[in-house]
Scaffold this motif. Structure first.
Motif, PDB file in Angstrom:
ATOM      1  N   VAL A  61      58.392   6.465  29.399  1.00 46.94           N
ATOM      2  CA  VAL A  61      59.765   6.170  29.814  1.00 46.94           C
ATOM      3  C   VAL A  61      59.995   4.661  29.937  1.00 46.94           C
ATOM      4  O   VAL A  61      59.081   3.887  30.212  1.00 46.94           O
ATOM      5  N   CYS A  62      61.232   4.245  29.722  1.00 45.94           N
ATOM      6  CA  CYS A  62      61.640   2.833  29.888  1.00 45.94           C
ATOM      7  C   CYS A  62      63.012   2.863  30.556  1.00 45.94           C
ATOM      8  O   CYS A  62      64.027   2.596  29.934  1.00 45.94           O
ATOM      9  N   SER A  63      63.008   3.196  31.813  1.00 44.64           N
ATOM     10  CA  SER A  63      64.230   3.598  32.515  1.00 44.64           C
ATOM     11  C   SER A  63      65.106   2.440  32.967  1.00 44.64           C
ATOM     12  O   SER A  63      64.679   1.284  33.068  1.00 44.64           O
ATOM     13  N   PHE A  64      66.337   2.792  33.259  1.00 45.86           N
ATOM     14  CA  PHE A  64      67.286   1.972  34.003  1.00 45.86           C
ATOM     15  C   PHE A  64      68.428   2.890  34.395  1.00 45.86           C
ATOM     16  O   PHE A  64      68.455   4.063  34.002  1.00 45.86           O
ATOM     17  N   TYR A  65      69.342   2.393  35.194  1.00 43.16           N
ATOM     18  CA  TYR A  65      70.508   3.187  35.598  1.00 43.16           C
ATOM     19  C   TYR A  65      71.645   2.892  34.625  1.00 43.16           C
ATOM     20  O   TYR A  65      72.106   1.757  34.516  1.00 43.16           O
ATOM     21  N   GLY A  66      72.049   3.921  33.887  1.00 41.84           N
ATOM     22  CA  GLY A  66      73.077   3.748  32.871  1.00 41.84           C
ATOM     23  C   GLY A  66      73.933   4.993  32.736  1.00 41.84           C
ATOM     24  O   GLY A  66      73.884   5.909  33.568  1.00 41.84           O
ATOM     25  N   HIS A  67      74.712   5.037  31.680  1.00 39.21           N
ATOM     26  CA  HIS A  67      75.531   6.210  31.376  1.00 39.21           C
ATOM     27  C   HIS A  67      74.596   7.326  30.932  1.00 39.21           C
ATOM     28  O   HIS A  67      73.758   7.134  30.042  1.00 39.21           O
ATOM     29  N   ASN A  68      74.727   8.502  31.514  1.00 38.16           N
ATOM     30  CA  ASN A  68      73.820   9.603  31.179  1.00 38.16           C
ATOM     31  C   ASN A  68      73.785   9.916  29.686  1.00 38.16           C
ATOM     32  O   ASN A  68      72.747  10.293  29.138  1.00 38.16           O
ATOM     33  N   GLU A  69      74.907   9.735  28.999  1.00 36.51           N
ATOM     34  CA  GLU A  69      74.975  10.052  27.572  1.00 36.51           C
ATOM     35  C   GLU A  69      74.075   9.147  26.729  1.00 36.51           C
ATOM     36  O   GLU A  69      73.729   9.483  25.589  1.00 36.51           O
ATOM     37  N   TYR A  70      73.676   8.009  27.276  1.00 38.74           N
ATOM     38  CA  TYR A  70      72.791   7.107  26.532  1.00 38.74           C
ATOM     39  C   TYR A  70      71.495   7.820  26.155  1.00 38.74           C
ATOM     40  O   TYR A  70      70.944   7.585  25.075  1.00 38.74           O
ATOM     41  N   ASP A  71      70.997   8.694  27.029  1.00 36.06           N
ATOM     42  CA  ASP A  71      69.745   9.391  26.758  1.00 36.06           C
ATOM     43  C   ASP A  71      69.838  10.348  25.575  1.00 36.06           C
ATOM     44  O   ASP A  71      68.813  10.756  25.027  1.00 36.06           O
ATOM     45  N   THR A  72      71.039  10.724  25.178  1.00 37.29           N
ATOM     46  CA  THR A  72      71.193  11.620  24.025  1.00 37.29           C
ATOM     47  C   THR A  72      71.502  10.851  22.738  1.00 37.29           C
ATOM     48  O   THR A  72      71.646  11.454  21.681  1.00 37.29           O
ATOM     49  N   GLY A  73      71.592   9.531  22.825  1.00 43.57           N
ATOM     50  CA  GLY A  73      71.872   8.732  21.633  1.00 43.57           C
ATOM     51  C   GLY A  73      70.778   8.841  20.587  1.00 43.57           C
ATOM     52  O   GLY A  73      71.040   8.782  19.386  1.00 43.57           O
ATOM     53  N   ASN A  74      69.545   9.008  21.057  1.00 43.73           N
ATOM     54  CA  ASN A  74      68.412   9.102  20.141  1.00 43.73           C
ATOM     55  C   ASN A  74      68.267  10.505  19.551  1.00 43.73           C
ATOM     56  O   ASN A  74      67.383  10.742  18.723  1.00 43.73           O
ATOM     57  N   TRP A  75      69.109  11.441  19.998  1.00 38.98           N
ATOM     58  CA  TRP A  75      69.057  12.812  19.487  1.00 38.98           C
ATOM     59  C   TRP A  75      69.868  12.958  18.198  1.00 38.98           C
ATOM     60  O   TRP A  75      69.836  14.007  17.568  1.00 38.98           O
ATOM     61  N   ARG A  76      70.595  11.931  17.820  1.00 39.24           N
ATOM     62  CA  ARG A  76      71.479  12.019  16.660  1.00 39.24           C
ATOM     63  C   ARG A  76      70.722  11.950  15.339  1.00 39.24           C
ATOM     64  O   ARG A  76      71.092  12.617  14.364  1.00 39.24           O
ATOM     65  N   ALA A  77      69.656  11.153  15.305  1.00 37.49           N
ATOM     66  CA  ALA A  77      68.957  10.908  14.046  1.00 37.49           C
ATOM     67  C   ALA A  77      68.301  12.181  13.504  1.00 37.49           C
ATOM     68  O   ALA A  77      67.536  12.835  14.214  1.00 37.49           O
ATOM     69  N   PRO A  78      68.565  12.541  12.252  1.00 38.94           N
ATOM     70  CA  PRO A  78      67.972  13.760  11.683  1.00 38.94           C
ATOM     71  C   PRO A  78      66.445  13.750  11.675  1.00 38.94           C
ATOM     72  O   PRO A  78      65.829  14.809  11.633  1.00 38.94           O
ATOM     73  N   ARG A  79      65.828  12.553  11.734  1.00 45.85           N
ATOM     74  CA  ARG A  79      64.359  12.498  11.720  1.00 45.85           C
ATOM     75  C   ARG A  79      63.753  13.077  12.996  1.00 45.85           C
ATOM     76  O   ARG A  79      62.558  13.345  13.055  1.00 45.85           O
ATOM     77  N   HIS A  80      64.588  13.244  14.025  1.00 44.42           N
ATOM     78  CA  HIS A  80      64.107  13.791  15.287  1.00 44.42           C
ATOM     79  C   HIS A  80      64.419  15.277  15.393  1.00 44.42           C
ATOM     80  O   HIS A  80      65.525  15.722  15.073  1.00 44.42           O
ATOM     81  N   ARG A  81      63.479  16.025  15.884  1.00 46.97           N
ATOM     82  CA  ARG A  81      63.684  17.459  16.104  1.00 46.97           C
ATOM     83  C   ARG A  81      64.741  17.696  17.185  1.00 46.97           C
ATOM     84  O   ARG A  81      65.365  18.750  17.214  1.00 46.97           O
ATOM     85  N   LEU A  82      64.919  16.720  18.061  1.00 46.65           N
ATOM     86  CA  LEU A  82      65.937  16.862  19.108  1.00 46.65           C
ATOM     87  C   LEU A  82      67.349  16.795  18.537  1.00 46.65           C
ATOM     88  O   LEU A  82      68.322  16.989  19.274  1.00 46.65           O
ATOM     89  N   SER A  83      67.479  16.520  17.235  1.00 47.44           N
ATOM     90  CA  SER A  83      68.805  16.581  16.610  1.00 47.44           C
ATOM     91  C   SER A  83      69.272  18.026  16.444  1.00 47.44           C
ATOM     92  O   SER A  83      70.442  18.275  16.132  1.00 47.44           O
ATOM     93  N   ASN A  84      68.373  18.977  16.645  1.00 45.29           N
ATOM     94  CA  ASN A  84      68.750  20.391  16.683  1.00 45.29           C
ATOM     95  C   ASN A  84      69.860  20.573  17.725  1.00 45.29           C
ATOM     96  O   ASN A  84      69.722  20.165  18.879  1.00 45.29           O
ATOM     97  N   LYS A  85      70.958  21.196  17.330  1.00 46.63           N
ATOM     98  CA  LYS A  85      72.118  21.319  18.224  1.00 46.63           C
ATOM     99  C   LYS A  85      71.799  22.053  19.528  1.00 46.63           C
ATOM    100  O   LYS A  85      72.524  21.918  20.507  1.00 46.63           O
ATOM    101  N   ALA A  86      70.721  22.841  19.533  1.00 47.58           N
ATOM    102  CA  ALA A  86      70.382  23.583  20.746  1.00 47.58           C
ATOM    103  C   ALA A  86      70.153  22.641  21.926  1.00 47.58           C
ATOM    104  O   ALA A  86      70.455  22.988  23.079  1.00 47.58           O
ATOM    105  N   TYR A  87      69.640  21.440  21.658  1.00 49.66           N
ATOM    106  CA  TYR A  87      69.347  20.501  22.747  1.00 49.66           C
ATOM    107  C   TYR A  87      70.633  19.966  23.375  1.00 49.66           C
ATOM    108  O   TYR A  87      70.808  20.006  24.594  1.00 49.66           O
ATOM    109  N   ILE A  88      71.537  19.446  22.538  1.00 46.55           N
ATOM    110  CA  ILE A  88      72.760  18.874  23.102  1.00 46.55           C
ATOM    111  C   ILE A  88      73.654  19.953  23.684  1.00 46.55           C
ATOM    112  O   ILE A  88      74.339  19.741  24.689  1.00 46.55           O
ATOM    113  N   ARG A  89      73.644  21.142  23.083  1.00 48.98           N
ATOM    114  CA  ARG A  89      74.470  22.223  23.610  1.00 48.98           C
ATOM    115  C   ARG A  89      73.983  22.618  25.009  1.00 48.98           C
ATOM    116  O   ARG A  89      74.773  22.806  25.929  1.00 48.98           O
TER     117      ARG A  89
END
Length: 404
Positions: free
Chosen positions: A271-299
């Motif tokens: 982790v490399c934390s700070f206090y920010g907008h919660n949606e920032y943590d899902t910014g890295n879920w957009r890239a297709p190279r990541h399995r977290l881009s599966n819509k099940a995660y954001i849903r």
């Protein structure tokens, strides 16, 4: 767990360069294994959390791009056998930033959500003078499936965001934390998320410019900072809206999440934390190279933490938040091919929110007559636009059934 490949979580289309470069993996990450022996420095033994604990054996465990990781088998004064996790980084002052920043991040998250991260025990410096070597000592958690299951990861991440409270009520952190080797410019406190994010993104852009040496990149970077960031982030705290500073992971992707092999619970690390907008943590879920881009995660995440208002800007904010991760990938990951992807994404944002400025800046760059370069304002291209709303709903229902 089966990884379901799908479209990007954002409706803004993935650029042509990214489509060619990236495909979502269809298999899980191979779990790390212990192998060989590892020599443990006395400074690490002296940092054991329980006095009188004795080191029995140490093994290499998994891989780290920037250092070494190990599993330490120890015997507690009670006679109980336990295990610790050790990360060692020999990058001089950068290594210090990385170990201290991760320690403070783990400590902050563990305070809010015990069990969601390995408990941190200590960080410090090897006794040797040169080269400078730093270490992080933490609870050992046996990594099972990676990434963590969406219906177990997303609720816990949302819970962390919901229950965390900034100690100052502001955005930022008390020290600089590191995304890979990048010391993030978040070591300040600010009432404005727009201001903090601008500082954070601007710092990463400043690191990238002399490496990429690309005039067009410089243009879209500056317009993104000057025009796009305020357009998308100021409304979050305008017209009576209140944005809560949330404690975030800071680099939440496939390789930094897992299922605990012993308990079956989802947990996060690196982790490399700070206090920010919660949606920032899902910014890295957009890239297709990541399995977290599966819509099940954001849903699953959105079920537990609603989208911030203005909700209609969510897609564009998600794209904006992906930039810091992709720029970091571009300049520090060996063999990265994200250069064109990052440029395309920023150009797309500029076409959406400041097309005239983009046209003028590009004309000045090429010193061409007026209107030679034409950038038109356009509705952002939608991924899967050929599908009707009914078809999208059917797709979501099918995915939910597969998740179950």
């Amino acid at each position: 767990m089966t990884i379901i490949t799908s479209y990007t979580i954002s409706k803004i289309a993935i650029g042509e360069a990214q489509q060619k470069l990236e495909a979502t993996p269809t298999t899980l990450i191979e779990p790390p294994t212990a192998s060989g022996s590892y020599q443990v420095d006395d400074s690490v033994v002296n940092a054991f959390p329980i006095v009188g604990t004795r080191l029995i054996q140490a093994f290499n465990y998994g891989e780290s791009l920037w250092g070494k990781t190990a599993k330490l088998i120890v015997k507690l004064p009670s006679g109980e056998i336990n295990a610790y996790f050790l990360k060692v980084v020999s990058l001089g002052d950068t290594g210090r930033h990385m170990c201290e920043g991760e320690f403070e991040s783990l400590k902050a998250i563990h305070t809010v959500s015990p069990g969601f991260v390995p408990e941190p025990y200590a960080w410090g410096k090897y006794k040797q003078a040169s080269p400078e070597v730093y270490f992080l000592l933490a609870e050992f958690r046996e990594v099972g499936e990676q990434p963590a299951d969406p219906n177990k990861l997303a609720p816990r991440l949302a819970d962390l965001h919901l229950r965390s409270e900034s100690p100052t009520g502001k955005f930022g952190f008390h020290i600089s934390t590191c995304h890979a080797k990048i010391a993030q410019a978040v070591d300040t406190w600010d009432d404005s998320w727009c201001a903090l994010f601008s500082r954070h993104l601007g710092h990463i852009i400043d690191l990238a410019k002399p490496i990429l040496k690309w005039p067009e990149f410089d243009v879209v970077c500056q317009l993104t900072l000057d025009k796009v960031v305020p357009r998308l982030l100021l409304p979050l705290q305008s017209d009576g809206r209140i944005l809560k500073p949330c404690l975030i992971h800071g680099d939440c992707w496939d390789g930094n999440t897992a299922m605990d092999a012993a308990t079956g619970a989802a947990f996060i690390f690196d982790v490399c934390s700070f206090y920010g907008h919660n949606e920032y943590d899902t910014g890295n879920w957009r890239a297709p190279r990541h399995r977290l881009s599966n819509k099940a995660y954001i849903r699953s995440y959105k079920k537990h933490y609603p989208v911030s208002e203005p909700a209609e800007d969510w897609d564009a904010r998600n794209l904006l938040y992906s930039l810091t991760f992709n720029i970091g990938n571009t300049i520090y990951i060996p063999g990265s091919q994200q250069r064109q992807v990052v440029y395309d994404d920023m150009e797309n944002l500029c076409k959406m929110f400041c097309p005239q400025d983009l046209e003028i800046e590009m004309q000045e760059l090429y010193q061409l007559p007026e209107h030679t370069v034409k950038v038109t304002e356009e509705e952002p291209t939608r991924a899967g636009a050929e599908a009707s709303d009914e078809e999208e709903e059917e797709e979501e229902e099918e995915e939910e059934q597969e998740e179950d």
